[in-house]
Motif scaffolding. Structure first.
Motif, mmCIF file in Angstrom:
data_model
loop_
_atom_site.group_PDB
_atom_site.id
_atom_site.type_symbol
_atom_site.label_atom_id
_atom_site.label_comp_id
_atom_site.label_asym_id
_atom_site.label_seq_id
_atom_site.Cartn_x
_atom_site.Cartn_y
_atom_site.Cartn_z
ATOM 1 N N HIS A 32 42.924 40.918 41.568
ATOM 2 C CA HIS A 32 42.867 39.974 42.693
ATOM 3 C C HIS A 32 42.570 38.569 42.185
ATOM 4 N N THR A 33 41.699 38.477 41.199
ATOM 5 C CA THR A 33 41.333 37.178 40.639
ATOM 6 C C THR A 33 42.507 36.536 39.907
ATOM 7 N N ALA A 53 45.020 35.260 42.486
ATOM 8 C CA ALA A 53 44.572 34.083 43.219
ATOM 9 C C ALA A 53 44.661 32.813 42.379
ATOM 10 N N HIS A 54 44.329 32.918 41.096
ATOM 11 C CA HIS A 54 44.281 31.724 40.241
ATOM 12 C C HIS A 54 45.646 31.333 39.683
ATOM 13 N N THR A 69 44.545 35.844 50.964
ATOM 14 C CA THR A 69 44.416 34.784 49.967
ATOM 15 C C THR A 69 43.790 33.552 50.606
ATOM 16 N N LYS A 109 40.038 28.001 48.223
ATOM 17 C CA LYS A 109 39.036 28.398 47.240
ATOM 18 C C LYS A 109 39.628 29.146 46.051
ATOM 19 N N GLN A 110 40.953 29.258 46.009
ATOM 20 C CA GLN A 110 41.658 29.942 44.910
ATOM 21 C C GLN A 110 41.093 31.341 44.664
ATOM 22 N N ARG A 111 41.039 32.118 45.740
ATOM 23 C CA ARG A 111 40.526 33.471 45.601
ATOM 24 C C ARG A 111 41.198 34.390 46.612
ATOM 25 N N LYS A 112 41.227 35.659 46.260
ATOM 26 C CA LYS A 112 41.646 36.681 47.210
ATOM 27 C C LYS A 112 40.396 37.448 47.631
ATOM 28 N N ASP A 171 34.183 40.591 43.728
ATOM 29 C CA ASP A 171 35.230 41.219 44.531
ATOM 30 C C ASP A 171 34.729 42.527 45.146
ATOM 31 N N ASP A 178 34.419 35.619 39.642
ATOM 32 C CA ASP A 178 35.133 36.006 40.868
ATOM 33 C C ASP A 178 35.406 37.508 40.897
#
Length: 302
Positions: free
Chosen positions: A187-188, A191-192, A75, A79-82, A279, A275
């Protein structure tokens, strides 16, 4: 990494769920490949040269199969992403899969991780790279999960044992052929909104299956059969595809997985779709998706 160096360790024992084991994988890789000290540089197909430090993985959840895969997920909070790292050098040297280690999981975690394993098996079975050997792993995993997840949620020993085996063999399958759009979108979401990974996968699974169904040939018939649907050979293609999706929805409902995420806002959908399409799991999907189609799939969770 700093803690590993400070105590002058020579091995890692990872005890826990996917996050614990994925953390151990990243540490082990960076220690033996110092050129990749920034974990972000390991995203995608990492060109490392050296195997990770000796690692023993002891899963306490039945879902991720991180103990036997070449993948790990990190994570990026900033950047608020995996992001997914794929590297044969990260596989633990020893995996100890003991259902007794999983018996303390609460119901919600048992359900979420179990549905993650089902998503691995179904996505691995329909991915572009699927072939006969991995098909055997994935179909058996689907069968075992359908038979044992409900009992595992009820904390019955046979259910725990069945799920421990199911998630393990699903991992040996998808680690060799990849996943698809469900995991890319999950994943998105995680992350968010900090949505638990297994819950995100489970909510999206029927939606992704509906999107992919026209590109799967007869594979949904075998998914339906593995999930215990009767008389699939007498069904039309449309019927057995719908039956497979219905069986997934029923299992998800039976173990208490929600169908919606009220944190998702319409104004977030474009970023979520962007996003997801970036991935590392997305390229394995059996068909291509436009940004608008991914937005529509996310919208079904609102």
């Amino acid at each position: 990494v700093a803690a590993f160096k400070e105590c002058k360790a020579d091995a890692i024992i990872a005890v826990g769920g996917g996050s614990s084991m994925d953390t151990a994988k990243a540490i082990g890789i960076i220690i033996t490949n110092p050129d990749f000290a920034d974990v972000r540089s390991l995203e995608g197909l990492a060109p490392t040269k050296n195997h990770a430090v000796p690692t023993i993985a002891v899963p306490t959840t039945a879902g991720t199969a991180a103990e036997v895969t070449i993948n790990y997920v990190i994570t990026d909070v900033e950047k608020q992403r995996k992001f997914v790292c794929v590297d044969p050098n990260d596989i633990p040297d020893v995996a100890i899969i003991d259902p007794d280690m999983m018996s303390s999981m609460p119901k919600g975690l048992t359900a979420a991780t179990g549905m993650d394993a089902l998503t691995h098996a179904i996505e691995g079975y329909i991915t572009k790279a699927a072939w006969e050997l991995t098909d055997m792993f994935h179909l058996e995993a689907i069968k075992l999960i359908s038979q044992h997840l409900r009992d595992a949620v009820a904390n019955k020993p046979e259910g725990r044992k069945g799920m421990a085996m199911a998630q393990y063999i699903a991992g040996m399958g998808f680690s060799n052929v990849g996943l698809g759009i469900d995991h890319a979108m999950a994943h998105t979401l995680s992350a968010h909104y900090d949505t638990p990974h297994g819950v995100a996968c489970a909510m999206l699974l029927p939606i992704a299956m509906e999107f992919n169904k026209e590109h799967t040939g007869e594979r949904y018939r075998e998914i339906a059969r593995a999930m215990g649907v009767k008389n699939v050979d007498s069904m039309s293609q449309t019927e057995y595809r719908d039956a497979a999706i219905a069986a997934v929805k029923k299992l998800s409902e039976d173990v208490g997985i929600p169908t919606h995420n009220d944190r998702i806002k319409e104004e977030d959908l474009e970023v979520l779709a962007k996003d997801a399409l970036a991935d590392a799991c997305y390229p394995g999907n059996p068909c291509e998706a436009t940004k608008e189609q991914v937005i529509d799939m996310f919208r079904k969770l609102i």
